[in-house]
Scaffold this motif. Structure first.
Motif, PDB file in Angstrom:
ATOM      1  N   ILE A 163       0.845  -1.201   0.000  1.00 21.03           N
ATOM      2  CA  ILE A 163       0.000   0.000   0.000  1.00 21.03           C
ATOM      3  C   ILE A 163       0.878   1.248   0.000  1.00 21.03           C
ATOM      4  O   ILE A 163       0.652   2.186  -0.763  1.00 21.03           O
ATOM      5  CB  ILE A 163      -0.952  -0.007   1.208  1.00 21.03           C
ATOM      6  CG1 ILE A 163      -1.941  -1.169   1.094  1.00 21.03           C
ATOM      7  CG2 ILE A 163      -1.702   1.322   1.315  1.00 21.03           C
ATOM      8  CD1 ILE A 163      -2.753  -1.414   2.357  1.00 21.03           C
ATOM      9  N   ARG A 207       1.203   4.058  -2.978  1.00 16.15           N
ATOM     10  CA  ARG A 207       1.030   5.498  -2.746  1.00 16.15           C
ATOM     11  C   ARG A 207       2.271   6.267  -3.196  1.00 16.15           C
ATOM     12  O   ARG A 207       2.166   7.323  -3.802  1.00 16.15           O
ATOM     13  CB  ARG A 207       0.754   5.723  -1.264  1.00 16.15           C
ATOM     14  CG  ARG A 207       0.190   7.058  -0.907  1.00 16.15           C
ATOM     15  CD  ARG A 207      -1.254   7.279  -1.371  1.00 16.15           C
ATOM     16  NE  ARG A 207      -2.185   6.279  -0.931  1.00 16.15           N
ATOM     17  CZ  ARG A 207      -2.902   6.326   0.191  1.00 16.15           C
ATOM     18  NH1 ARG A 207      -2.786   7.348   1.006  1.00 16.15           N
ATOM     19  NH2 ARG A 207      -3.751   5.365   0.482  1.00 16.15           N
ATOM     20  N   ASP A 219      -3.187   3.579  -7.061  1.00 17.76           N
ATOM     21  CA  ASP A 219      -4.211   3.234  -6.076  1.00 17.76           C
ATOM     22  C   ASP A 219      -4.257   1.715  -5.956  1.00 17.76           C
ATOM     23  O   ASP A 219      -5.053   1.054  -6.604  1.00 17.76           O
ATOM     24  CB  ASP A 219      -5.570   3.782  -6.516  1.00 17.76           C
ATOM     25  CG  ASP A 219      -6.654   3.547  -5.475  1.00 17.76           C
ATOM     26  OD1 ASP A 219      -6.312   3.445  -4.269  1.00 17.76           O
ATOM     27  OD2 ASP A 219      -7.830   3.460  -5.858  1.00 17.76           O
ATOM     28  N   LYS A 270      -4.803  -1.785  -4.025  1.00 18.78           N
ATOM     29  CA  LYS A 270      -5.523  -2.460  -2.950  1.00 18.78           C
ATOM     30  C   LYS A 270      -4.936  -3.858  -2.828  1.00 18.78           C
ATOM     31  O   LYS A 270      -4.920  -4.614  -3.799  1.00 18.78           O
ATOM     32  CB  LYS A 270      -7.007  -2.510  -3.250  1.00 18.78           C
ATOM     33  CG  LYS A 270      -7.634  -1.120  -3.230  1.00 18.78           C
ATOM     34  CD  LYS A 270      -9.091  -1.165  -3.570  1.00 18.78           C
ATOM     35  CE  LYS A 270      -9.736   0.188  -3.557  1.00 18.78           C
ATOM     36  NZ  LYS A 270      -9.053   1.252  -4.205  1.00 18.78           N
ATOM     37  N   SER A 315      -3.077  -5.496 -11.268  1.00 22.65           N
ATOM     38  CA  SER A 315      -2.738  -4.323 -10.468  1.00 22.65           C
ATOM     39  C   SER A 315      -1.470  -4.577  -9.652  1.00 22.65           C
ATOM     40  O   SER A 315      -0.584  -3.724  -9.590  1.00 22.65           O
ATOM     41  CB  SER A 315      -3.910  -3.985  -9.532  1.00 22.65           C
ATOM     42  OG  SER A 315      -3.562  -2.959  -8.649  1.00 22.65           O
ATOM     43  N   ASP A 317       0.396   8.369   3.577  1.00 30.38           N
ATOM     44  CA  ASP A 317       1.022   9.405   2.752  1.00 30.38           C
ATOM     45  C   ASP A 317       2.342   9.878   3.352  1.00 30.38           C
ATOM     46  O   ASP A 317       3.318  10.110   2.623  1.00 30.38           O
ATOM     47  CB  ASP A 317       0.075  10.595   2.566  1.00 30.38           C
ATOM     48  CG  ASP A 317      -1.072  10.282   1.628  1.00 30.38           C
ATOM     49  OD1 ASP A 317      -0.885   9.453   0.712  1.00 30.38           O
ATOM     50  OD2 ASP A 317      -2.159  10.869   1.798  1.00 30.38           O
TER      51      ASP A 317
END
Length: 143
Positions: free
Chosen positions: A6, A10, A15, A17, A32, A129
């Motif tokens: 994750i 970022r 994005d 998951k 992904s 973040d």
């Protein structure tokens, strides 16, 4: 660790998951994940556990039961075969300690050791973040 992916997602502006169960993952979920892996590699990020058998010590949806430290990856041989590697960044202090307790890294390789903030959800003092930004700065990654 899923939280690591994750943070990497970022960091690279993806994005992502995490996949909960690889056996039940859809084609889109797998694509992904593969895209995130390819993006990381294209930016010079290689991901490798200190211990070869670390992933085998986890139960489904459970915390680590205990990591066997009997089978460390041969990091020195990998670094000798890949002399362009200048830095090893560790996902948290525990990973750095495990590395230092297991691997005798020759000074002649000139490798910089960097500790990143742990991506673990237990490290709640930083947002995803904030972790991604600090990882980016610590590894000097161009996005």
């Amino acid at each position: 660790e899923r939280s690591m992916w994750i943070v990497l997602g970022r960091l690279f502006g993806l994005d992502f998951k995490p996949i909960k169960d690889i056996n039940e993952a859809s084609k889109d979920e797998l694509n992904s994940f593969l895209h995130l892996q390819r993006t990381a590699l294209s930016k010079g990020v290689c991901i490798w556990d200190v211990f070869a058998d670390e992933k085998n010590d986890r139960g489904r949806n459970k915390r680590r039961k205990g990591v066997s430290k009997s089978n460390p990856n041969d990091v020195v041989a990998f670094l000798e075969k890949n002399p362009s590697i200048e830095q090893i960044a560790f996902n948290g202090k525990k990973a750095l300690v495990a590395f230092k307790n297991t691997v005798l890294l020759p000074d002649s390789l000139g490798i910089e050791l960097t500790t990143l903030p742990s991506s673990s959800t237990a490290n709640s003092r930083m947002s995803i973040d904030e972790k991604a930004a600090q990882w980016k700065n610590s590894m000097d990654i161009e996005i």
